[in-house]
Scaffold this motif. Structure first.
Motif, short mmCIF file in Angstrom:
data_model
loop_
_atom_site.label_atom_id
_atom_site.label_comp_id
_atom_site.label_asym_id
_atom_site.label_seq_id
_atom_site.Cartn_x
_atom_site.Cartn_y
_atom_site.Cartn_z
N GLU A 48 0.99 -1.18 0.11
CA GLU A 48 0.24 -0.24 0.15
C GLU A 48 0.89 1.15 0.26
O GLU A 48 0.40 2.53 -0.56
CB GLU A 48 -1.21 0.22 1.29
N GLY A 49 2.26 1.03 0.56
CA GLY A 49 2.93 2.55 0.87
C GLY A 49 3.34 2.71 -0.43
O GLY A 49 3.26 3.93 -1.22
N PHE A 50 3.43 1.95 -1.10
CA PHE A 50 4.50 2.05 -2.87
C PHE A 50 3.68 2.61 -3.02
O PHE A 50 4.19 2.37 -5.21
CB PHE A 50 5.41 0.81 -3.00
N GLU A 51 2.05 2.23 -2.95
CA GLU A 51 1.61 2.54 -4.43
C GLU A 51 0.41 3.54 -4.12
O GLU A 51 0.18 4.83 -5.37
CB GLU A 51 0.17 1.56 -4.35
N ARG A 52 1.08 4.48 -2.86
CA ARG A 52 0.51 5.92 -2.84
C ARG A 52 1.88 6.93 -3.12
O ARG A 52 2.86 6.87 -4.11
CB ARG A 52 0.39 6.10 -1.19
N TYR A 53 1.58 8.60 -3.65
CA TYR A 53 1.32 9.10 -4.54
C TYR A 53 2.63 10.02 -3.89
O TYR A 53 4.12 10.36 -4.15
CB TYR A 53 0.87 10.67 -4.92
N THR A 54 3.59 9.96 -1.84
CA THR A 54 4.34 10.61 -1.83
C THR A 54 4.54 9.70 -0.82
O THR A 54 4.35 8.79 -0.27
CB THR A 54 3.28 11.88 -0.60
N GLU A 55 5.76 10.53 -0.88
CA GLU A 55 7.35 9.40 0.47
C GLU A 55 6.87 9.27 1.73
O GLU A 55 7.17 8.59 2.73
CB GLU A 55 8.61 10.35 0.14
N ARG A 56 5.98 11.10 1.96
CA ARG A 56 5.39 11.40 3.38
C ARG A 56 4.57 9.41 3.76
O ARG A 56 4.37 9.08 4.85
CB ARG A 56 5.19 12.42 3.57
N GLU A 57 3.48 9.21 2.31
CA GLU A 57 2.30 7.90 3.19
C GLU A 57 3.70 7.49 2.42
O GLU A 57 3.16 6.37 3.89
CB GLU A 57 1.67 8.38 1.73
N LYS A 58 4.49 6.56 2.00
CA LYS A 58 5.32 5.45 1.71
C LYS A 58 5.90 5.36 3.29
O LYS A 58 5.77 4.46 3.14
CB LYS A 58 5.83 5.93 0.36
N PHE A 59 6.55 6.40 3.53
CA PHE A 59 6.88 5.81 4.78
C PHE A 59 6.03 5.99 6.07
O PHE A 59 6.32 4.68 7.31
CB PHE A 59 6.86 7.63 5.72
N ARG A 60 5.07 6.36 5.93
CA ARG A 60 3.84 5.78 7.09
C ARG A 60 3.59 4.24 7.45
O ARG A 60 3.79 4.25 7.77
CB ARG A 60 2.60 7.19 6.88
N PHE A 61 3.62 4.36 5.69
CA PHE A 61 3.01 2.29 5.57
C PHE A 61 3.80 1.55 5.75
O PHE A 61 3.94 0.80 6.33
CB PHE A 61 1.96 2.27 4.38
N VAL A 62 5.06 1.95 5.23
CA VAL A 62 5.94 1.04 6.24
C VAL A 62 6.32 1.21 7.23
O VAL A 62 6.44 0.19 7.74
CB VAL A 62 7.42 1.60 4.70
N SER A 63 6.27 2.37 7.96
CA SER A 63 6.16 2.14 9.69
C SER A 63 5.01 1.39 10.19
O SER A 63 5.32 0.62 10.58
CB SER A 63 6.50 3.71 9.79
N ILE A 64 4.28 1.37 9.50
CA ILE A 64 2.45 0.65 9.99
C ILE A 64 3.43 -0.75 9.79
O ILE A 64 3.07 -2.01 10.58
CB ILE A 64 1.44 0.82 9.19
N ALA A 65 3.91 -1.50 8.69
CA ALA A 65 4.23 -2.82 8.99
C ALA A 65 5.51 -2.40 9.77
O ALA A 65 5.39 -4.14 10.31
CB ALA A 65 4.90 -2.76 7.26
N LYS A 66 6.65 -2.01 9.53
CA LYS A 66 7.41 -2.17 10.93
C LYS A 66 6.51 -3.12 12.50
O LYS A 66 7.02 -3.14 12.74
CB LYS A 66 8.78 -1.09 10.84
N GLY A 67 5.71 -2.10 12.80
CA GLY A 67 4.60 -2.27 14.26
C GLY A 67 4.72 -3.43 14.07
O GLY A 67 4.01 -4.34 15.04
N SER A 68 3.58 -3.49 12.60
CA SER A 68 3.05 -5.42 12.41
C SER A 68 3.94 -6.00 13.20
O SER A 68 3.50 -7.48 12.39
CB SER A 68 2.38 -5.43 11.61
N CYS A 69 5.19 -6.06 12.42
CA CYS A 69 6.43 -7.09 12.48
C CYS A 69 6.63 -7.32 13.99
O CYS A 69 6.61 -8.73 14.64
CB CYS A 69 7.60 -6.45 11.70
N GLY A 70 6.42 -5.90 14.69
CA GLY A 70 6.96 -5.66 16.25
C GLY A 70 5.53 -7.13 16.57
O GLY A 70 5.85 -8.08 17.67
N GLU A 71 3.96 -6.42 16.62
CA GLU A 71 3.29 -7.73 16.94
C GLU A 71 3.25 -8.51 16.25
O GLU A 71 3.01 -9.69 17.42
CB GLU A 71 2.32 -6.73 16.36
#
Length: 117
Positions: A48-71
């Motif tokens: 989802e992050g890599f389908e977004r238009y801005t780097e900020r959105e990409k960063f946000r979704f990759v950050s969520i992925a990292k959190g899910s990894c810890g979970e």
């Protein structure tokens, strides 16, 4: 770059597939739902992050992925301790989750540097 070409996405997708296959017959539906959702969330949020238009959105979704990894790593440890996940499989999943988490951390650093420019 497309997310499908990224090693971190490929590894996290394979981890998710492995979790679904291994826990297919688990009858604790609450636990199974939670751990499969956290595993599925990792590659899904990268995509989802890599389908977004801005780097900020990409960063946000990759950050969520990292959190899910810890979970996911935490849920795997609990699954081992309650006897839902065989220890060798669970330790493999936790090890893979740590590798994926480090890869996502590096990706976040790269995205943050690009965002600052």
């Amino acid at each position: 770059m497309r997310h499908e070409q990224m090693e971190v996405w490929q590894r996290s997708k394979q981890l998710s597939v492995g979790v679904y296959r291994e826990l297919r017959d688990l009858r604790d539906f609450g636990f199974k739902d939670q751990i499969t959702r956290s595993a599925l969330s990792i590659p899904s949020n990268i995509a989802e992050g890599f389908e977004r238009y801005t780097e900020r959105e990409k960063f946000r979704f990759v950050s969520i992925a990292k959190g899910s990894c810890g979970e996911f790593a935490t849920q795997t440890l609990i699954g081992i301790e309650v006897g839902y996940i065989a220890e060798p499989i669970g330790q493999h999943w936790r090890s893979e989750a740590m590798v994926i988490s480090r890869m996502l951390g590096s990706l976040l650093k790269a995205l943050d540097v690009r965002h600052q420019n």
